[in-house]
Design a protein around this motif. Structure first.
Motif, PDB file in Angstrom:
ATOM      1  N   PHE A  25       0.854  -1.197   0.000  1.00  0.00           N
ATOM      2  CA  PHE A  25       0.000   0.000   0.000  1.00  0.00           C
ATOM      3  C   PHE A  25       0.891   1.248   0.000  1.00  0.00           C
ATOM      4  CE2 PHE A  25      -3.053   2.646   2.766  1.00  0.00           C
ATOM      5  CZ  PHE A  25      -3.742   3.116   1.663  1.00  0.00           C
ATOM      6  N   LEU A  26       0.826   2.031  -1.088  1.00  0.00           N
ATOM      7  CA  LEU A  26       1.756   3.163  -1.260  1.00  0.00           C
ATOM      8  C   LEU A  26       1.691   4.148  -0.088  1.00  0.00           C
ATOM      9  CD1 LEU A  26       3.796   4.763  -2.994  1.00  0.00           C
ATOM     10  CD2 LEU A  26       1.848   5.820  -4.151  1.00  0.00           C
ATOM     11  N   ALA A  27       0.480   4.506   0.332  1.00  0.00           N
ATOM     12  CA  ALA A  27       0.354   5.461   1.443  1.00  0.00           C
ATOM     13  C   ALA A  27       0.991   4.884   2.706  1.00  0.00           C
ATOM     14  CB  ALA A  27      -1.112   5.781   1.689  1.00  0.00           C
ATOM     15  N   LYS A  29       3.494   2.734   2.860  1.00  0.00           N
ATOM     16  CA  LYS A  29       4.951   2.766   2.709  1.00  0.00           C
ATOM     17  C   LYS A  29       5.502   4.158   3.012  1.00  0.00           C
ATOM     18  CE  LYS A  29       5.199  -0.623  -1.035  1.00  0.00           C
ATOM     19  NZ  LYS A  29       6.060  -1.099  -2.096  1.00  0.00           N
ATOM     20  N   ILE A  30       4.811   5.167   2.476  1.00  0.00           N
ATOM     21  CA  ILE A  30       5.318   6.536   2.642  1.00  0.00           C
ATOM     22  C   ILE A  30       5.159   6.988   4.090  1.00  0.00           C
ATOM     23  CG2 ILE A  30       4.907   8.951   2.005  1.00  0.00           C
ATOM     24  CD1 ILE A  30       4.413   7.992  -0.862  1.00  0.00           C
ATOM     25  N   LEU A  31       3.965   6.753   4.666  1.00  0.00           N
ATOM     26  CA  LEU A  31       3.748   7.204   6.050  1.00  0.00           C
ATOM     27  C   LEU A  31       4.693   6.480   7.013  1.00  0.00           C
ATOM     28  CD1 LEU A  31       1.978   9.062   7.804  1.00  0.00           C
ATOM     29  CD2 LEU A  31       0.484   7.106   8.200  1.00  0.00           C
ATOM     30  N   LEU A  32       4.836   5.180   6.803  1.00  0.00           N
ATOM     31  CA  LEU A  32       5.736   4.402   7.660  1.00  0.00           C
ATOM     32  C   LEU A  32       7.172   4.921   7.539  1.00  0.00           C
ATOM     33  CD1 LEU A  32       5.755   1.948   9.547  1.00  0.00           C
ATOM     34  CD2 LEU A  32       6.157   0.502   7.558  1.00  0.00           C
ATOM     35  N   SER A  33       7.599   5.188   6.324  1.00  0.00           N
ATOM     36  CA  SER A  33       8.974   5.692   6.117  1.00  0.00           C
ATOM     37  C   SER A  33       9.180   7.031   6.810  1.00  0.00           C
ATOM     38  CB  SER A  33       9.273   5.834   4.627  1.00  0.00           C
ATOM     39  OG  SER A  33       9.208   4.582   4.004  1.00  0.00           O
ATOM     40  N   ARG A  34       8.167   7.920   6.714  1.00  0.00           N
ATOM     41  CA  ARG A  34       8.304   9.225   7.354  1.00  0.00           C
ATOM     42  C   ARG A  34       8.419   9.077   8.869  1.00  0.00           C
ATOM     43  NH1 ARG A  34       9.914  12.541   3.533  1.00  0.00           N
ATOM     44  NH2 ARG A  34      10.312  13.650   5.471  1.00  0.00           N
ATOM     45  N   GLN A  36       9.452   6.347  10.470  1.00  0.00           N
ATOM     46  CA  GLN A  36      10.734   5.689  10.792  1.00  0.00           C
ATOM     47  C   GLN A  36      11.853   6.728  10.852  1.00  0.00           C
ATOM     48  OE1 GLN A  36      10.598   2.801   7.623  1.00  0.00           O
ATOM     49  NE2 GLN A  36      10.036   1.132   8.997  1.00  0.00           N
ATOM     50  N   LEU A  37      11.780   7.679   9.906  1.00  0.00           N
ATOM     51  CA  LEU A  37      12.784   8.752   9.871  1.00  0.00           C
ATOM     52  C   LEU A  37      12.672   9.627  11.127  1.00  0.00           C
ATOM     53  CD1 LEU A  37      14.901   9.732   7.817  1.00  0.00           C
ATOM     54  CD2 LEU A  37      13.176  11.265   6.875  1.00  0.00           C
TER      55      LEU A  37
END
Lengths: 84, 333
Positions: A25-27, A29-34, A36-37
């Motif tokens: 799920f693209l959203a 992946k992006i939210l999780l990455s943000r 994690q950062l």
């Protein structure tokens, strides 16, 4: 998502980058990455809880989507999804 | 693969007809054409480059049109300035999608690029869009703009959004098509977030980044790539400012994120067509591709499958992207 699923420690492990899951799920992946950062800079329990609530809410709100559903199944059923 | 609309490039008179029929439209075109349009249910951004029916094209004679599907229950068009753009996720419908157009080089562009991940409800609703631009040889003379159709007002400062409500039987899904992958070279981290970098930690060692890029003779047509849980997110090089000793980018780099230079793409069209097939992208309701892909891969006159849309100064799939095609599909639940 049930309370039991929300309390699953795997969410913390994913957010803290201890394990990786093959997500679709693209959203997600992006939210999780943000998050994690952000957690690399501030991994306080309060921040971790905020991150967890944010990511879980995203998946709860989108559980009707095929890719979000697959991700939740992968996250909560790690024998099929752990890549590291 | 099937497109929602086959004809996408229209003459001004034809677009005026569509607006007068109360069609709900997403438009892109040259400023000279857009400023002739009457008030209506539309938003637009300036750009003269397109993925048209016949392939990549640069034209100031036609407007690219994407019609919102008739089954969409409701739309609301909103303008956002630098203070209110933080509401763009919150304002979206619970089930639907938002198309956002931001004027290139505006404060709203810079603010969205850096701050979007901190906006309330970031990524919780499908957000797709693009950064408006101008013909490249006019960049120093003309500013990129957006148009807010309900008032037929243009702006080189404010973003415009169309929030679209879908019936409960449908949902919107955003995907990205990115041919670039991380290479196997140095790992690069930046000490500050932003569009410009003076120093970077390269394989653990602090270095001047402009010197590094120059000494390594890096091909700056290839982007830096970060891995977001399996999705490759590009940061494109803008230029190297040797006087200031900094490297400028078309999207911000973020501290803590690990970047690597991309592997080269040898045949864009061939690899692109293969990737679209692999991704199983079927019914594209909206799409846009990057001006750098158009330039570096020489897409003029070449077809990128059946996918059409504006060629842009930046792409938005939840956050700002570079050198990437973004796609919106509407599917049945």
């Amino acid at each position: 998502m049930s309370d039991v699923q929300m309390q699953n420690p795997i969410w913390n492990d994913i957010l803290l980058g201890k394990i990786q899951v093959d997500l679709k799920f693209l959203a997600g992946k992006i939210l999780l990455s943000r998050w994690q950062l952000a957690l690399r800079r501030d991994f306080s329990p309060i921040n971790l809880e905020r991150a967890k609530a944010d990511v879980i809410t995203l998946y709860e709100n989108n559980i009707h989507l095929a890719n979000a559903k697959k991700d939740v199944e992968s996250i909560l059923n790690p024998t099929h999804s752990l890549v590291r | 693969m099937e497109n929602v609309m086959e004809k996408v490039m229209y003459k001004v008179d034809e677009v005026i007809d569509l607006i007068q029929q109360n069609k709900r439209l997403l438009l892109s075109g040259d400023e000279s054409l857009l400023k002739q349009l009457p008030k209506g249910n539309w938003i637009a951004g300036t750009i003269p480059y397109f993925m048209a029916e016949e392939g990549g094209v640069c034209t100031k004679d036609e407007i690219q049109v994407t019609e919102i599907p008739e089954y969409a229950e409701e739309i609301k068009c909103i303008t956002y300035d630098i203070a209110s753009i933080k509401n763009v996720y919150k304002d979206g419908y619970e089930n639907g999608y938002t198309v956002l157009i931001i004027p290139g080089l505006s404060d709203a562009h810079l603010s969205f690029a850096i701050n979007a991940p901190d906006y309330k409800q970031f990524a919780t609703k499908p957000l797709i869009g693009w950064i408006s631009g101008v013909q490249l040889d006019e960049l120093s003379k003309v500013s990129p703009k957006t148009y807010f159709g309900p008032d037929a007002v243009l702006s080189d400062k404010n973003a415009v959004a169309m929030h679209v409500k879908l019936p409960t039987t449908k949902y919107a899904e955003i995907s990205i098509t990115n041919l670039f992958k991380q290479g196997y070279g140095d790992t690069i981290e930046f000490v500050e977030s932003g569009f410009c970098a003076k120093e970077a930690i390269i394989n653990g060692k602090l270095q001047n980044f402009a010197e590094y890029v120059t000494l390594k003779d890096i091909d700056t047509r290839l982007p830096l790539v970060a891995d977001y849980n399996g999705i490759m997110i590009n940061i494109s090089f803008q230029n190297i400012d040797c006087k200031l000793g900094c490297v400028k980018f078309y999207a911000p780099v973020f501290t803590g994120m690990e970047y690597q230079l991309a592997l080269p793409v040898n045949n864009y069209i061939e690899q692109f067509t293969d990737l679209i097939k692999q991704q199983g992208i079927e019914e594209v309701a909206f799409s846009c591709n990057c001006i750098l892909n158009y330039l570096y891969s020489e897409l003029e006159g070449k077809k990128t499958g059946n996918i059409t849309g504006p060629i842009t100064f930046g792409e938005i799939a939840y956050q700002l992207l570079n050198q990437t095609m973004v796609n919106l599909e509407i599917k049945d639940i």
